[in-house]
Design a protein around this motif. Structure first.
Motif, mmCIF file in Angstrom:
data_model
loop_
_atom_site.group_PDB
_atom_site.id
_atom_site.type_symbol
_atom_site.label_atom_id
_atom_site.label_comp_id
_atom_site.label_asym_id
_atom_site.label_seq_id
_atom_site.Cartn_x
_atom_site.Cartn_y
_atom_site.Cartn_z
ATOM 1 N N SER A 155 55.819 44.585 -49.575
ATOM 2 C CA SER A 155 57.081 44.398 -50.279
ATOM 3 C C SER A 155 56.880 43.791 -51.661
ATOM 4 C CB SER A 155 58.018 43.524 -49.455
ATOM 5 O OG SER A 155 57.379 42.318 -49.129
ATOM 6 N N SER A 156 55.848 42.980 -51.828
ATOM 7 C CA SER A 156 55.668 42.384 -53.145
ATOM 8 C C SER A 156 54.739 43.218 -54.017
ATOM 9 C CB SER A 156 55.162 40.963 -53.030
ATOM 10 O OG SER A 156 53.768 40.941 -53.017
ATOM 11 N N PHE A 157 54.178 44.272 -53.474
ATOM 12 C CA PHE A 157 53.453 45.191 -54.335
ATOM 13 C C PHE A 157 54.505 45.938 -55.139
ATOM 14 C CE2 PHE A 157 50.085 44.505 -51.262
ATOM 15 C CZ PHE A 157 48.987 44.418 -52.094
ATOM 16 N N SER A 158 54.145 46.235 -56.357
ATOM 17 C CA SER A 158 55.185 46.669 -57.272
ATOM 18 C C SER A 158 55.605 48.122 -57.076
ATOM 19 C CB SER A 158 54.732 46.439 -58.696
ATOM 20 O OG SER A 158 53.345 46.665 -58.794
ATOM 21 N N ALA A 159 54.775 48.942 -56.508
ATOM 22 C CA ALA A 159 55.154 50.336 -56.335
ATOM 23 C C ALA A 159 55.277 50.656 -54.854
ATOM 24 C CB ALA A 159 54.111 51.228 -56.973
ATOM 25 N N PRO A 160 56.172 51.553 -54.496
ATOM 26 C CA PRO A 160 56.288 51.927 -53.090
ATOM 27 C C PRO A 160 55.004 52.607 -52.628
ATOM 28 C CG PRO A 160 57.628 53.358 -54.484
ATOM 29 C CD PRO A 160 57.088 52.279 -55.360
ATOM 30 N N LYS A 161 54.633 52.328 -51.407
ATOM 31 C CA LYS A 161 53.370 52.846 -50.891
ATOM 32 C C LYS A 161 53.625 53.805 -49.749
ATOM 33 C CE LYS A 161 50.690 49.864 -53.162
ATOM 34 N NZ LYS A 161 51.074 50.251 -54.502
ATOM 35 N N LYS A 162 52.740 54.748 -49.651
ATOM 36 C CA LYS A 162 52.723 55.572 -48.462
ATOM 37 C C LYS A 162 52.042 54.754 -47.376
ATOM 38 C CE LYS A 162 50.730 59.211 -49.880
ATOM 39 N NZ LYS A 162 49.880 60.387 -50.003
ATOM 40 N N THR A 163 52.749 54.467 -46.298
ATOM 41 C CA THR A 163 52.146 53.626 -45.273
ATOM 42 C C THR A 163 51.753 54.463 -44.068
ATOM 43 O OG1 THR A 163 54.284 53.141 -44.275
ATOM 44 C CG2 THR A 163 53.506 51.620 -45.973
ATOM 45 N N LYS A 164 50.746 53.971 -43.358
ATOM 46 C CA LYS A 164 50.253 54.699 -42.196
ATOM 47 C C LYS A 164 49.562 53.732 -41.262
ATOM 48 C CE LYS A 164 47.027 57.742 -43.038
ATOM 49 N NZ LYS A 164 46.433 58.955 -43.624
ATOM 50 N N GLY A 165 49.817 53.860 -39.964
ATOM 51 C CA GLY A 165 49.089 53.060 -38.996
ATOM 52 C C GLY A 165 49.975 52.257 -38.070
ATOM 53 N N ARG A 166 49.428 51.944 -36.902
ATOM 54 C CA ARG A 166 50.185 51.205 -35.894
ATOM 55 C C ARG A 166 50.484 49.790 -36.330
ATOM 56 N NH1 ARG A 166 46.700 53.741 -31.234
ATOM 57 N NH2 ARG A 166 45.192 52.198 -31.897
ATOM 58 N N GLY A 167 49.676 49.280 -37.255
ATOM 59 C CA GLY A 167 49.870 47.917 -37.732
ATOM 60 C C GLY A 167 51.250 47.700 -38.335
#
Lengths: 157, 197
Positions: free
Chosen positions: B43-55
């Motif tokens: 959330s504090s990273f400035s650009a939206p990220k493609k996320t992946k994983g059970r974590g």
């Protein structure tokens, strides 16, 4: 404003964060190893083994951009960002591993059980992906152990 | 005359900074990302990220609380003053060599880098899958000057026909983004936190 250099999966530029955890809770309490590379260069290392002596080792040091770049290179070469942990063994009583990486505009957070040997990899539902994870983790640990032991002169593990 | 030009070069990057700030002005300032934020989906990273994983899915809050507890304690570090520059390690000065040929031998590095001073330790780690050299080496010298000379002389040179890079491994403090990829020469630090993305 636009970032360049992400053509090879963020190996050259862009944000980078990496964290690895392996641990379990057993009769010696919560025993684990964890390290992380933060975007500003802070490398943190924690190793908690309660067996016999219950000292927790926690170390931190700032690494240079060159070190972070090499870490990114190792991650990018492994192509772990293309994998998915969907079909990996779930964390269990024996243990848990977590690998979280932010690289460029991708963010993975994978979890799985401990992997005892390549045998566990072969017999899993995703041997190709798990093999990449298995070797990457070893290469990363090797890199971090060298950095920490050279800087602090402690023998990790 | 020459001085004026140097000044001009010095000023331009500052203009550049101001422009960056203008662009940033509308969005919340992204400080140095904290451990916590990276785990909760950036959330504090400035650009939206493609996320992946059970974590990202399973018992996220429990895992996060545990992680914060684990990592919130005191971490030991060697005492050193803050600021830029290389940091001394407990027994000497460590440099990182990258671009090392996969078939390099310890002797290749000892011979080449031994010219600048006695090598107190050498880590030439192997790729766990292939058994070949992973591509980097960590070298310890006793004195700053030896390590500095190795960096000066060997960075950008060739070892076994492969071009290598040589730099310090440890730093006294955090680095700013400007160090990761240069857009323009900059004589001094920018006075505000840099955008991370």
């Amino acid at each position: 404003m636009a970032e360049t250099g992400d053509e090879n999966g963020g190996a050259n530029g862009g944000e980078f964060y990496l964290r690895y955890y392996v641990g379990h809770k057993g009769k010696f309490g919560h025993e684990f190893l964890e390290f992380e590379f933060r975007p500003d260069g802070k490398l943190r290392y924690a190793n908690n083994s309660n067996y016999k002596n219950d000292t927790m080792i926690r170390k931190e040091v700032f690494v240079t951009p060159a070190v972070l770049k090499e870490c990114r290179r190792i991650v990018a070469d492994s192509e772990i960002m293309k994998e998915d942990d969907n079909n990996w063994p779930e964390p269990d009583r024996v243990g848990r591993q977590e690998l979280e990486i932010v690289m460029g505009n991708e963010h993975i957070s994978f979890t799985t059980s401990k992997i005892g040997s390549l045998m566990d990899v072969q017999t899993s539902k995703d041997p190709e992906g798990l093999r990449i994870f298995y070797y990457l983790v070893q290469d990363l640990k090797c890199f971090v152990f060298s950095l920490i032991s050279l800087h602090f002169k402690i023998k990790p593990i | 005359m020459a001085n004026t030009e140097v000044e001009a070069v010095d000023f331009e990057p500052e203009d550049d900074d101001l422009m960056d700030e203008d662009v940033d002005g509308g969005s919340p300032r992204a400080p140095i990302p904290k451990l916590k934020s990276a785990i909760t989906g950036g959330s504090s990273f400035s650009a939206p990220k493609k996320t992946k994983g059970r974590g990202f899915r399973e018992e996220a809050t429990t895992a996060e609380a545990e992680r914060n507890a684990r990592m919130s304690g005191r971490f030991d570090s060697l005492d050193s003053e803050d600021g830029p520059g290389a940091e001394r390690s407990i027994e000497g000065w460590i440099i990182l060599v990258t671009g090392v040929h996969e078939e390099a031998q310890e002797d290749d590095l000892l011979n080449t880098f031994g010219e600048f001073g006695e090598i107190k330790s050498l880590h030439l780690n192997l790729d766990r899958r292939t058994g070949f050299v992973k591509g980097y080496a960590l070298i310890e010298y006793e004195n700053f000057e030896e390590a500095q000379e190795a960096i000066n002389k060997m960075d950008g040179s060739e070892l076994l026909l492969q071009s290598i890079h040589v730099d310090w491994a440890f730093s006294k403090g955090p680095f700013k983004r400007r160090n990761m990829r240069r857009r323009s020469p900059r004589g001094h630090r920018s006075r505000s936190p840099r955008r991370r993305f």
